[in-house]
Scaffold this motif. Structure first.
Motif, PDB file in Angstrom:
ATOM      1  N   TYR A  12      66.404  41.531 -26.679  1.00 53.26           N
ATOM      2  CA  TYR A  12      65.407  42.547 -27.120  1.00 53.26           C
ATOM      3  C   TYR A  12      63.766  42.018 -26.855  1.00 53.26           C
ATOM      4  O   TYR A  12      63.763  40.860 -26.239  1.00 53.26           O
ATOM      5  CB  TYR A  12      65.532  42.503 -28.692  1.00 53.26           C
ATOM      6  N   ASP A  15      57.102  45.887 -26.970  1.00 51.37           N
ATOM      7  CA  ASP A  15      56.203  46.547 -25.960  1.00 51.37           C
ATOM      8  C   ASP A  15      54.796  46.418 -26.621  1.00 51.37           C
ATOM      9  O   ASP A  15      54.517  47.314 -27.171  1.00 51.37           O
ATOM     10  CB  ASP A  15      56.812  47.971 -25.496  1.00 51.37           C
ATOM     11  N   GLN A  20      55.994  48.946 -29.934  1.00 51.81           N
ATOM     12  CA  GLN A  20      57.487  49.297 -30.364  1.00 51.81           C
ATOM     13  C   GLN A  20      58.449  48.338 -30.023  1.00 51.81           C
ATOM     14  O   GLN A  20      58.325  47.707 -28.742  1.00 51.81           O
ATOM     15  CB  GLN A  20      57.786  50.630 -29.735  1.00 51.81           C
ATOM     16  N   TYR A  22      62.182  46.976 -28.805  1.00 50.24           N
ATOM     17  CA  TYR A  22      63.393  47.532 -28.028  1.00 50.24           C
ATOM     18  C   TYR A  22      64.477  46.782 -27.851  1.00 50.24           C
ATOM     19  O   TYR A  22      64.286  45.375 -28.109  1.00 50.24           O
ATOM     20  CB  TYR A  22      62.595  47.962 -26.693  1.00 50.24           C
ATOM     21  N   TRP A  23      65.560  47.130 -27.564  1.00 52.12           N
ATOM     22  CA  TRP A  23      66.880  46.488 -27.070  1.00 52.12           C
ATOM     23  C   TRP A  23      66.899  46.233 -25.594  1.00 52.12           C
ATOM     24  O   TRP A  23      66.565  47.348 -25.163  1.00 52.12           O
ATOM     25  CB  TRP A  23      68.130  46.989 -27.845  1.00 52.12           C
ATOM     26  N   ARG A  40      65.634  49.756 -21.577  1.00 53.77           N
ATOM     27  CA  ARG A  40      65.081  49.423 -22.870  1.00 53.77           C
ATOM     28  C   ARG A  40      65.404  50.666 -23.834  1.00 53.77           C
ATOM     29  O   ARG A  40      64.909  51.725 -23.610  1.00 53.77           O
ATOM     30  CB  ARG A  40      63.596  49.223 -22.844  1.00 53.77           C
ATOM     31  N   TRP A  42      65.089  52.201 -27.774  1.00 54.37           N
ATOM     32  CA  TRP A  42      64.234  51.896 -29.202  1.00 54.37           C
ATOM     33  C   TRP A  42      64.989  50.970 -29.908  1.00 54.37           C
ATOM     34  O   TRP A  42      66.318  50.988 -30.261  1.00 54.37           O
ATOM     35  CB  TRP A  42      64.143  53.321 -29.753  1.00 54.37           C
ATOM     36  N   ARG A  43      64.194  50.102 -30.654  1.00 54.57           N
ATOM     37  CA  ARG A  43      64.701  49.206 -31.778  1.00 54.57           C
ATOM     38  C   ARG A  43      63.831  49.358 -32.828  1.00 54.57           C
ATOM     39  O   ARG A  43      62.804  49.447 -32.711  1.00 54.57           O
ATOM     40  CB  ARG A  43      64.595  47.872 -31.274  1.00 54.57           C
ATOM     41  N   THR A  63      70.183  53.685 -31.263  1.00 59.27           N
ATOM     42  CA  THR A  63      69.965  54.522 -30.169  1.00 59.27           C
ATOM     43  C   THR A  63      71.076  54.505 -29.098  1.00 59.27           C
ATOM     44  O   THR A  63      71.657  53.739 -28.579  1.00 59.27           O
ATOM     45  CB  THR A  63      68.702  54.151 -29.400  1.00 59.27           C
TER      46      THR A  63
END
Length: 83
Positions: A12, A15, A20, A22-23, A40, A42-43, A63
Motif C-alpha cells: 500500500y 500519493d 489519496q 492506494y493498494w 494502484r 483506491w484505498r 475497489t
C-alpha cells in the motif's frame, strides 16, 4: 460473479499529489499490463469504509472486488515420523 484472472495485493502507499491512499496490486496478466504488471487501487483514508456491492452480488468488497474473496498461503510443520 465470475473470476477471469487473479490478483495479489502486495502493499500500500500514499500519493502526495492526489492526497489519496492506494493498494498496490499485482495482476496475473503479466508485465505488459498496468505499471509493469502492477496497479494502484483506491484505498480508503482513515474513517472511510471500503466500497461493497449489494448483498445480492455476494461478498464483493474493495475497489474492483479485491477484498471479496481473500486467500493467503499457510505453512504447517509436519511432525517427524519415527520409522
Amino acid at each position: 460473479f465470475e473470476t477471469d484472472h487473479a490478483v495479489q495485493m502486495v502493499g500500500y502507499g500514499y500519493d502526495d499529489d492526489l492526497q489519496q491512499n492506494y493498494w498496490i496490486v499485482r495482476n496475473s496478466w503479466g508485465t505488459t499490463w498496468g505499471e509493469l504488471g502492477f496497479i494502484r487501487l483506491w484505498r480508503p483514508k482513515k474513517g472511510e469504509s471500503e466500497p461493497c456491492s449489494p448483498k445480492a452480488f455476494g461478498p464483493i468488497c474493495g475497489t474492483s472486488g479485491v477484498l471479496g474473496y481473500p486467500a493467503f498461503p499457510t505453512v504447517s510443520m509436519l511432525k517427524k515420523l519415527n520409522v
